[in-house]
Design a protein around this motif. Structure first.
Motif, PDB file in Angstrom:
ATOM      1  N   ARG A  20       0.813  -1.214   0.000  1.00  0.00           N
ATOM      2  CA  ARG A  20       0.000   0.000   0.000  1.00  0.00           C
ATOM      3  C   ARG A  20       0.854   1.276   0.000  1.00  0.00           C
ATOM      4  NH1 ARG A  20      -5.178   1.094   0.070  1.00  0.00           N
ATOM      5  NH2 ARG A  20      -5.751  -1.014   0.643  1.00  0.00           N
ATOM      6  N   SER A  21       1.900   1.324   0.800  1.00  0.00           N
ATOM      7  CA  SER A  21       2.737   2.532   0.831  1.00  0.00           C
ATOM      8  C   SER A  21       3.474   2.715  -0.492  1.00  0.00           C
ATOM      9  CB  SER A  21       3.718   2.481   1.997  1.00  0.00           C
ATOM     10  OG  SER A  21       4.586   1.386   1.862  1.00  0.00           O
ATOM     11  N   GLN A  22       3.953   1.607  -1.096  1.00  0.00           N
ATOM     12  CA  GLN A  22       4.598   1.694  -2.400  1.00  0.00           C
ATOM     13  C   GLN A  22       3.600   2.163  -3.460  1.00  0.00           C
ATOM     14  OE1 GLN A  22       7.865   1.080  -3.249  1.00  0.00           O
ATOM     15  NE2 GLN A  22       7.319   1.801  -5.278  1.00  0.00           N
ATOM     16  N   PHE A  23       2.371   1.678  -3.379  1.00  0.00           N
ATOM     17  CA  PHE A  23       1.311   2.063  -4.314  1.00  0.00           C
ATOM     18  C   PHE A  23       1.033   3.567  -4.214  1.00  0.00           C
ATOM     19  CE2 PHE A  23      -3.287   2.777  -4.949  1.00  0.00           C
ATOM     20  CZ  PHE A  23      -3.386   2.427  -6.287  1.00  0.00           C
ATOM     21  N   MET A  24       0.923   4.067  -2.993  1.00  0.00           N
ATOM     22  CA  MET A  24       0.648   5.496  -2.820  1.00  0.00           C
ATOM     23  C   MET A  24       1.799   6.355  -3.340  1.00  0.00           C
ATOM     24  SD  MET A  24      -2.350   5.467  -1.871  1.00  0.00           S
ATOM     25  CE  MET A  24      -2.831   7.056  -1.268  1.00  0.00           C
ATOM     26  N   THR A  25       3.027   5.887  -3.190  1.00  0.00           N
ATOM     27  CA  THR A  25       4.181   6.607  -3.725  1.00  0.00           C
ATOM     28  C   THR A  25       4.155   6.586  -5.248  1.00  0.00           C
ATOM     29  OG1 THR A  25       5.499   6.051  -1.785  1.00  0.00           O
ATOM     30  CG2 THR A  25       6.701   6.708  -3.763  1.00  0.00           C
ATOM     31  N   ASP A  26       3.910   5.410  -5.831  1.00  0.00           N
ATOM     32  CA  ASP A  26       3.913   5.272  -7.295  1.00  0.00           C
ATOM     33  C   ASP A  26       2.821   6.094  -7.960  1.00  0.00           C
ATOM     34  OD1 ASP A  26       6.038   3.545  -7.170  1.00  0.00           O
ATOM     35  OD2 ASP A  26       4.844   1.730  -7.415  1.00  0.00           O
ATOM     36  N   THR A  27       1.669   6.244  -7.315  1.00  0.00           N
ATOM     37  CA  THR A  27       0.549   6.971  -7.915  1.00  0.00           C
ATOM     38  C   THR A  27       0.448   8.413  -7.409  1.00  0.00           C
ATOM     39  OG1 THR A  27      -1.015   6.227  -6.235  1.00  0.00           O
ATOM     40  CG2 THR A  27      -0.764   4.839  -8.185  1.00  0.00           C
ATOM     41  N   ARG A  28       1.411   8.848  -6.653  1.00  0.00           N
ATOM     42  CA  ARG A  28       1.444  10.213  -6.077  1.00  0.00           C
ATOM     43  C   ARG A  28       0.193  10.500  -5.258  1.00  0.00           C
ATOM     44  NH1 ARG A  28       5.480   8.808  -8.430  1.00  0.00           N
ATOM     45  NH2 ARG A  28       6.760  10.076  -9.767  1.00  0.00           N
ATOM     46  N   GLY A  29      -0.343   9.447  -4.616  1.00  0.00           N
ATOM     47  CA  GLY A  29      -1.498   9.600  -3.745  1.00  0.00           C
ATOM     48  C   GLY A  29      -2.832   9.660  -4.452  1.00  0.00           C
TER      49      GLY A  29
END
Length: 115
Positions: A81-90
């Motif tokens: 989840r944290s990697q996902f939020m970083t990759d999609t800029r939130g």
């Protein structure tokens, strides 16, 4: 943590495996539905592919967004989840639910250490 006679211990999340009919090890699989801006879909697809996800569907979600549907092992989502939020800029939305138990891949690079 101790409070009023209760003791609580917190550890890292672990996947619960179950034995199959023939003694093989079965792991839980999840269905993930992801809404993401088209600009960031490549990073999400690459990372989920690396984690062993299988894309079921990819469709436009309107207004420059993509909807990605995956089936992947539950252990692949631990810490994602944290990697996902970083990759999609939130801007990404990640929803996942249990799907089924399935056989554990033989050539798994993220194999767990304990059952």
């Amino acid at each position: 943590m101790r409070r009023e006679g209760y003791e609580l211990l917190v550890s890292q999340p672990q996947v619960i495996f179950k034995p199959g009919e023939n003694g093989e090890r079965l792991e839980p699989y999840e269905e993930a539905v992801i809404d993401v801006d088209e600009a960031y879909s490549g990073a999400v697809i690459e990372e989920l592919g690396r984690r062993g996800g299988r894309m079921q569907d990819m469709s436009p979600a309107g207004d420059g967004r993509q909807r990605l549907e995956y089936v992947l092992p539950a252990r692949a989502l631990i810490g994602y989840r944290s990697q996902f939020m970083t990759d999609t800029r939130g801007t990404g939305i990640l929803n996942h639910n249990f799907s089924h138990y399935g056989p554990m891949p033989v050539s798994s690079s993220r194999a767990p250490t304990a059952c």
